[in-house]
Scaffold this motif. Structure first.
Motif, PDB file in Angstrom:
ATOM      1  N   GLU A 265      17.312 -46.423 -71.622  1.00 40.55           N
ATOM      2  CA  GLU A 265      16.282 -46.004 -70.956  1.00 40.55           C
ATOM      3  C   GLU A 265      16.551 -44.903 -69.690  1.00 40.55           C
ATOM      4  OE1 GLU A 265      13.491 -48.770 -73.970  1.00 40.55           O
ATOM      5  OE2 GLU A 265      13.697 -48.910 -71.466  1.00 40.55           O
ATOM      6  N   MET A 266      16.975 -45.785 -68.797  1.00 39.97           N
ATOM      7  CA  MET A 266      17.330 -45.174 -67.897  1.00 39.97           C
ATOM      8  C   MET A 266      18.811 -44.417 -67.531  1.00 39.97           C
ATOM      9  SD  MET A 266      16.510 -47.314 -64.579  1.00 39.97           S
ATOM     10  CE  MET A 266      15.307 -49.055 -65.201  1.00 39.97           C
ATOM     11  N   ASP A 267      19.242 -44.062 -68.870  1.00 41.46           N
ATOM     12  CA  ASP A 267      20.548 -43.289 -68.268  1.00 41.46           C
ATOM     13  C   ASP A 267      20.147 -41.758 -69.054  1.00 41.46           C
ATOM     14  OD1 ASP A 267      23.548 -42.795 -68.119  1.00 41.46           O
ATOM     15  OD2 ASP A 267      23.481 -42.916 -70.257  1.00 41.46           O
ATOM     16  N   CYS A 268      18.772 -41.703 -70.061  1.00 41.03           N
ATOM     17  CA  CYS A 268      18.874 -40.999 -70.039  1.00 41.03           C
ATOM     18  C   CYS A 268      17.766 -39.648 -69.709  1.00 41.03           C
ATOM     19  CB  CYS A 268      18.229 -41.055 -71.757  1.00 41.03           C
ATOM     20  SG  CYS A 268      16.381 -41.413 -71.406  1.00 41.03           S
ATOM     21  N   GLN A 269      17.603 -40.315 -67.848  1.00 42.32           N
ATOM     22  CA  GLN A 269      17.129 -39.757 -67.155  1.00 42.32           C
ATOM     23  C   GLN A 269      17.784 -38.587 -66.477  1.00 42.32           C
ATOM     24  OE1 GLN A 269      12.818 -40.966 -66.964  1.00 42.32           O
ATOM     25  NE2 GLN A 269      14.011 -41.906 -68.498  1.00 42.32           N
ATOM     26  N   ASP A 270      17.160 -37.330 -66.049  1.00 44.13           N
ATOM     27  CA  ASP A 270      17.922 -36.305 -65.497  1.00 44.13           C
ATOM     28  C   ASP A 270      18.381 -36.726 -64.143  1.00 44.13           C
ATOM     29  OD1 ASP A 270      19.376 -33.530 -64.761  1.00 44.13           O
ATOM     30  OD2 ASP A 270      17.224 -33.235 -63.691  1.00 44.13           O
ATOM     31  N   ASN A 271      17.579 -38.010 -63.988  1.00 41.91           N
ATOM     32  CA  ASN A 271      17.560 -37.980 -62.298  1.00 41.91           C
ATOM     33  C   ASN A 271      17.573 -39.433 -61.701  1.00 41.91           C
ATOM     34  OD1 ASN A 271      15.370 -39.054 -63.228  1.00 41.91           O
ATOM     35  ND2 ASN A 271      14.076 -38.930 -61.461  1.00 41.91           N
ATOM     36  N   VAL A 272      18.749 -39.844 -62.795  1.00 39.02           N
ATOM     37  CA  VAL A 272      18.808 -41.295 -62.528  1.00 39.02           C
ATOM     38  C   VAL A 272      20.573 -40.749 -62.883  1.00 39.02           C
ATOM     39  CG1 VAL A 272      19.192 -43.670 -63.380  1.00 39.02           C
ATOM     40  CG2 VAL A 272      16.988 -42.259 -63.330  1.00 39.02           C
ATOM     41  N   LEU A 273      22.166 -41.551 -61.864  1.00 44.13           N
ATOM     42  CA  LEU A 273      23.177 -41.569 -62.103  1.00 44.13           C
ATOM     43  C   LEU A 273      23.306 -43.237 -62.339  1.00 44.13           C
ATOM     44  CD1 LEU A 273      26.232 -40.745 -62.362  1.00 44.13           C
ATOM     45  CD2 LEU A 273      25.761 -40.844 -59.567  1.00 44.13           C
ATOM     46  N   LEU A 274      23.438 -43.574 -63.235  1.00 41.95           N
ATOM     47  CA  LEU A 274      23.882 -45.203 -63.939  1.00 41.95           C
ATOM     48  C   LEU A 274      25.833 -45.562 -63.940  1.00 41.95           C
ATOM     49  CD1 LEU A 274      22.539 -46.852 -67.233  1.00 41.95           C
ATOM     50  CD2 LEU A 274      24.494 -47.520 -65.994  1.00 41.95           C
ATOM     51  N   LEU A 275      26.376 -46.244 -62.709  1.00 42.64           N
ATOM     52  CA  LEU A 275      27.228 -46.745 -62.734  1.00 42.64           C
ATOM     53  C   LEU A 275      27.581 -48.461 -62.902  1.00 42.64           C
ATOM     54  CD1 LEU A 275      27.969 -44.588 -59.853  1.00 42.64           C
ATOM     55  CD2 LEU A 275      28.397 -43.645 -62.108  1.00 42.64           C
ATOM     56  N   THR A 276      28.827 -48.667 -64.318  1.00 42.36           N
ATOM     57  CA  THR A 276      28.167 -49.906 -64.159  1.00 42.36           C
ATOM     58  C   THR A 276      29.648 -50.502 -63.465  1.00 42.36           C
ATOM     59  OG1 THR A 276      29.833 -49.251 -66.093  1.00 42.36           O
ATOM     60  CG2 THR A 276      26.673 -50.253 -66.306  1.00 42.36           C
ATOM     61  N   ALA A 277      29.980 -51.531 -63.273  1.00 39.70           N
ATOM     62  CA  ALA A 277      30.306 -52.571 -62.129  1.00 39.70           C
ATOM     63  C   ALA A 277      32.678 -52.111 -62.294  1.00 39.70           C
ATOM     64  CB  ALA A 277      30.346 -53.096 -61.642  1.00 39.70           C
ATOM     65  N   HIS A 278      32.633 -51.562 -63.779  1.00 36.63           N
ATOM     66  CA  HIS A 278      34.017 -51.515 -64.333  1.00 36.63           C
ATOM     67  C   HIS A 278      33.830 -50.149 -65.235  1.00 36.63           C
ATOM     68  CE1 HIS A 278      33.541 -55.753 -63.040  1.00 36.63           C
ATOM     69  NE2 HIS A 278      33.579 -56.259 -63.919  1.00 36.63           N
ATOM     70  N   ASP A 279      33.426 -48.868 -65.123  1.00 41.28           N
ATOM     71  CA  ASP A 279      33.545 -47.868 -64.801  1.00 41.28           C
ATOM     72  C   ASP A 279      34.838 -47.257 -65.067  1.00 41.28           C
ATOM     73  OD1 ASP A 279      33.353 -45.970 -66.463  1.00 41.28           O
ATOM     74  OD2 ASP A 279      31.275 -45.296 -66.229  1.00 41.28           O
ATOM     75  N   ASP A 280      35.664 -47.125 -66.158  1.00 38.07           N
ATOM     76  CA  ASP A 280      37.196 -46.704 -66.347  1.00 38.07           C
ATOM     77  C   ASP A 280      37.540 -45.086 -66.118  1.00 38.07           C
ATOM     78  OD1 ASP A 280      40.079 -47.551 -65.636  1.00 38.07           O
ATOM     79  OD2 ASP A 280      40.291 -48.065 -68.232  1.00 38.07           O
ATOM     80  N   SER A 281      36.544 -44.466 -67.191  1.00 41.05           N
ATOM     81  CA  SER A 281      36.385 -43.574 -66.285  1.00 41.05           C
ATOM     82  C   SER A 281      36.340 -42.404 -65.469  1.00 41.05           C
ATOM     83  CB  SER A 281      34.977 -42.870 -67.802  1.00 41.05           C
ATOM     84  OG  SER A 281      33.885 -43.366 -67.667  1.00 41.05           O
ATOM     85  N   ILE A 282      35.528 -43.257 -64.274  1.00 41.70           N
ATOM     86  CA  ILE A 282      34.911 -42.038 -63.484  1.00 41.70           C
ATOM     87  C   ILE A 282      36.402 -43.019 -62.415  1.00 41.70           C
ATOM     88  CG2 ILE A 282      32.659 -41.681 -64.079  1.00 41.70           C
ATOM     89  CD1 ILE A 282      32.124 -43.755 -61.973  1.00 41.70           C
ATOM     90  N   VAL A 283      37.454 -43.340 -62.063  1.00 38.36           N
ATOM     91  CA  VAL A 283      38.109 -43.645 -60.996  1.00 38.36           C
ATOM     92  C   VAL A 283      39.325 -43.342 -61.092  1.00 38.36           C
ATOM     93  CG1 VAL A 283      37.587 -45.979 -60.432  1.00 38.36           C
ATOM     94  CG2 VAL A 283      39.025 -46.175 -62.137  1.00 38.36           C
ATOM     95  N   ASP A 284      40.543 -42.911 -62.308  1.00 39.58           N
ATOM     96  CA  ASP A 284      41.456 -42.259 -62.314  1.00 39.58           C
ATOM     97  C   ASP A 284      41.803 -41.259 -62.916  1.00 39.58           C
ATOM     98  OD1 ASP A 284      42.840 -44.519 -60.531  1.00 39.58           O
ATOM     99  OD2 ASP A 284      42.671 -45.252 -61.788  1.00 39.58           O
ATOM    100  N   PRO A 285      42.042 -39.910 -62.388  1.00 37.82           N
ATOM    101  CA  PRO A 285      41.516 -39.727 -61.322  1.00 37.82           C
ATOM    102  C   PRO A 285      39.960 -39.538 -60.976  1.00 37.82           C
ATOM    103  CG  PRO A 285      41.921 -37.676 -62.723  1.00 37.82           C
ATOM    104  CD  PRO A 285      41.796 -39.321 -64.030  1.00 37.82           C
TER     105      PRO A 285
END
Length: 372
Positions: A304-324
């Motif tokens: 419900e948070m993630d679908c909001q246009d004005n919210v960037l949701l970052l979990t602590a172990h999100d592998d998809s956004i670090v390398d690169p």
């Protein structure tokens, strides 16, 4: 908007966020931690080509206009082999790598951690990959924890605590009371940390007793936010897609290297356990949650948070956004994420983990199996 997706999205719920003209500066710290754990015991089903849960461990620096600085989570301490659970991890074959700890990273960029520059450390929960090493901070730096934390995770009520005595001895430990001035953001009980609407703590139980998330206002006109998810979820596939945010018809940029520059969304729908574009790909296992029913409720709230246009949701172990790197990491702030379109860019990157499953489906093989 509906034409962009494989199914017509439902209207996003109103989060009822209080108004404020105060924002904080938010930086996401790539702590240099990388972990590798077997996926099957943690999340289900098992997708072809995705045998391990891999990822970083993020810490967040929040800087208030008053000059106060706080940290949300500390990732993994550099000397993690000194932790009591190390022999167990070694037997399990877990992969853990840490180049630097968070205090060192901050000091390298001019923040005098040992001189009390950090007002408080907020732990999302008690697990070793979030608590770091508070002993590297002076006693003036307080610890902030969620409801029920002290009784569940600290001596003397828990004589088998996995925390190190040096984590908390000699410093104030403040347990947040979400009932003192009750209100909600979305479905979650909320606490206004600075009292001005710039940064909230959210009560997000299920993974552990006392698990909390952070919710920071990054701009005021319009109001935008960064949601710091801790371990409320460990993979984007636990809370994406949803009825509010179905799989797009076309994934641009393609998260899959062999299907660039555009990946048809129906390929992901076809490997989904329920052959749908509106339900998450993964389910947390009973053994990976303190209370699975409550954890599932919290994960639904993330959607419900993630679908909001004005919210960037970052979990602590999100592998998809670090390398690169797919986002601006510390020392750069995240406050202009909305202007840059960061959320839209990274939201579906986790689907790269399912390329092996898509390959298997196209070859007539099993795309996934449920653990017995």
């Amino acid at each position: 908007m509906a034409n962009e997706y494989l199914a017509a999205p439902r209207k996003a719920p109103d989060l009822q966020i209080p108004q404020s003209e105060v924002a904080v500066k938010v930086s996401c710290i790539d702590s240099t931690t990388r972990v590798k754990l077997p996926m099957g015991p943690l999340l289900q089903p098992d997708y072809t080509g995705k045998e391990f849960l891999t990822g970083p461990a993020f810490s967040f620096l929040i800087e208030h206009p008053s000059g106060k600085k706080i940290l949300f989570d500390l990732a993994v301490r550099h000397d993690w082999q000194s932790l009591p659970s190390y022999p167990k991890w070694r037997k399990l074959g877990w992969g853990i790598y840490v180049e630097k700890d968070v205090p060192t990273i901050l000091s390298d960029h001019g923040i005098a951690v040992d001189d009390g520059a950090i007002d408080a450390i907020i732990w999302s929960h008690h697990h070793w990959d979030h608590t770091g090493d508070p002993s590297l901070f002076p006693s003036s730096t307080g610890l902030v924890v969620g409801p029920g934390f002290k009784e569940a995770h600290m001596p003397p009520s828990n004589p088998n605590s996995t925390l190190m005595p040096t984590d908390y001895e000699g410093r104030a430990v403040r347990e947040i009371d979400f009932t003192s001035k009750p209100f909600k953001i979305g479905r979650f009980n909320a606490f206004d940390y600075f009292g001005d609407g710039s940064f909230y703590l959210l009560d997000t139980p299920g993974h552990t007793v006392g698990h909390i998330c952070g919710f920071a206002r990054t701009t005021t006109s319009p109001s935008t936010f960064v949601f710091m998810g801790g371990d409320a979820s460990h993979h984007g596939g636990e809370f994406r897609p949803t009825e509010y945010l179905p799989i797009p018809k076309e994934l641009k940029p393609s998260p899959m290297k062999r299907r660039a520059p555009v990946c048809p969304g129906h390929l992901l729908e076809e490997i989904h356990p329920h052959n749908t574009s509106t339900k998450p790909f993964y389910y947390v296992t009973e053994t990976f949650a303190h209370d699975k029913k409550v954890a599932d409720w919290t994960i639904d709230g993330l959607g419900e948070m993630d679908c909001q246009d004005n919210v960037l949701l970052l979990t602590a172990h999100d592998d998809s956004i670090v390398d690169p790197a797919q986002i601006d990491f510390y020392p750069k702030p995240l406050n202009d994420w909305h202007e840059k379109g960061t959320a839209r860019k990274v939201k579906w990157m986790f689907l790269a983990d399912f390329e092996g499953a898509v390959d298997a489906k196209e070859n007539g093989d099993e795309a996934f199996v449920w653990a017995k």
